[in-house]
Design a protein around this motif. Structure first.
Motif, PDB file in Angstrom:
ATOM      1  N   ALA A 179       1.206  -4.187  -0.672  1.00  0.00           N
ATOM      2  CA  ALA A 179       1.172  -2.860  -1.292  1.00  0.00           C
ATOM      3  C   ALA A 179       0.065  -2.006  -0.686  1.00  0.00           C
ATOM      4  O   ALA A 179       0.241  -0.805  -0.460  1.00  0.00           O
ATOM      5  N   ALA A 180      -1.085  -2.629  -0.393  1.00  0.00           N
ATOM      6  CA  ALA A 180      -2.191  -1.880   0.177  1.00  0.00           C
ATOM      7  C   ALA A 180      -1.853  -1.374   1.579  1.00  0.00           C
ATOM      8  O   ALA A 180      -2.176  -0.237   1.936  1.00  0.00           O
ATOM      9  N   VAL A 181      -1.182  -2.228   2.384  1.00  0.00           N
ATOM     10  CA  VAL A 181      -0.825  -1.829   3.748  1.00  0.00           C
ATOM     11  C   VAL A 181       0.156  -0.658   3.734  1.00  0.00           C
ATOM     12  O   VAL A 181      -0.023   0.347   4.434  1.00  0.00           O
ATOM     13  N   VAL A 182       1.214  -0.771   2.922  1.00  0.00           N
ATOM     14  CA  VAL A 182       2.224   0.287   2.861  1.00  0.00           C
ATOM     15  C   VAL A 182       1.616   1.572   2.302  1.00  0.00           C
ATOM     16  O   VAL A 182       1.889   2.673   2.791  1.00  0.00           O
ATOM     17  N   SER A 183       0.764   1.447   1.278  1.00  0.00           N
ATOM     18  CA  SER A 183       0.133   2.629   0.690  1.00  0.00           C
ATOM     19  C   SER A 183      -0.763   3.326   1.699  1.00  0.00           C
ATOM     20  O   SER A 183      -0.796   4.558   1.778  1.00  0.00           O
ATOM     21  N   ALA A 184      -1.515   2.535   2.491  1.00  0.00           N
ATOM     22  CA  ALA A 184      -2.382   3.134   3.500  1.00  0.00           C
ATOM     23  C   ALA A 184      -1.568   3.859   4.562  1.00  0.00           C
ATOM     24  O   ALA A 184      -1.940   4.953   5.014  1.00  0.00           O
TER      25      ALA A 184
END
Length: 210
Positions: A179-184
């Motif tokens: 989730a953090a990778v996609v959000s970034a």
């Protein structure tokens, strides 16, 4: 069925928000202000991914779906109560001048009397808008290209947000990292690209013809 209804709502929200913001924005800064609005959409999408990753273990997927339905419903009620109606829409619907003036007064300082008349010079000679009007006056190709661009943009967006987290999880990483990778990606790429395009549209003529 609910996915379809959600898609219709999401598909209608951005064009309506863009149109209303463009109507009430100064022409010299219109593209940049719309770009800032789209950055807000990117921020919302990015924060939703991170938030969901932390709340999912607590509430489960059913709880996340309920939360995803309740929050937009509350927002819709707030919009219905607090958002000023489009002045152009009220004019086309032949609303009383007093109602149009009240709506404009909520956006900026406006003084008007009972004898005030509101006009839209660009609508002179236009009696009724229709879908066929999108293909007349040399606008056919531009309309089709805009539709294709928006369709491909949303297709890429949904593919990234739907499949990329799953691929990252399958590679052995926790869902929080996915989730953090996609959000970034959404936050950095969409924000930088949108602000740059908005700035260029204010500096350079958006259309090459006409």
């Amino acid at each position: 069925m609910w996915r379809f209804i959600t898609g219709v709502g999401l598909g209608a929200a951005l064009p309506n928000a863009t149109t209303l913001l463009a109507e009430y924005s100064p022409e010299r800064d219109r593209a940049r202000l719309i770009a800032v609005m789209f950055v807000g959409v990117s921020l919302g999408a990015a924060s939703a991914g991170v938030t969901a990753a932390h709340l999912l273990p607590i509430f489960g997927w059913k709880g996340m779906l309920l939360l995803g339905g309740e929050l937009p419903t509350i927002c819709a009620l707030l919009v219905f109560v607090a958002l000023p109606e489009s002045a152009r829409f009220m004019f086309v619907q032949k609303a009383p001048a007093e109602r149009i003036g009240r709506g404009l007064s909520r956006v900026g300082n406006l003084s008007y009397g009972r004898d005030t008349e509101f006009t839209l010079p660009e609508l002179k000679g236009e009696h009724q808008a229709s879908i066929s009007g999108l293909f007349t006056g040399g606008m056919g190709l531009g309309s089709v290209l805009l539709w294709v661009a928006y369709f491909m943009d949303l297709l890429v967006y949904y593919l990234l947000t739907s499949w990329l987290p799953s691929l990252i999880v399958q590679s052995g990483h926790p869902i929080e990292k996915a989730a953090a990778v996609v959000s970034a990606m959404l936050l950095v790429g969409a924000s930088v690209g949108t602000l740059l395009i908005g700035w260029l549209m204010d500096k350079i003529k958006p259309c090459l013809s006409g």
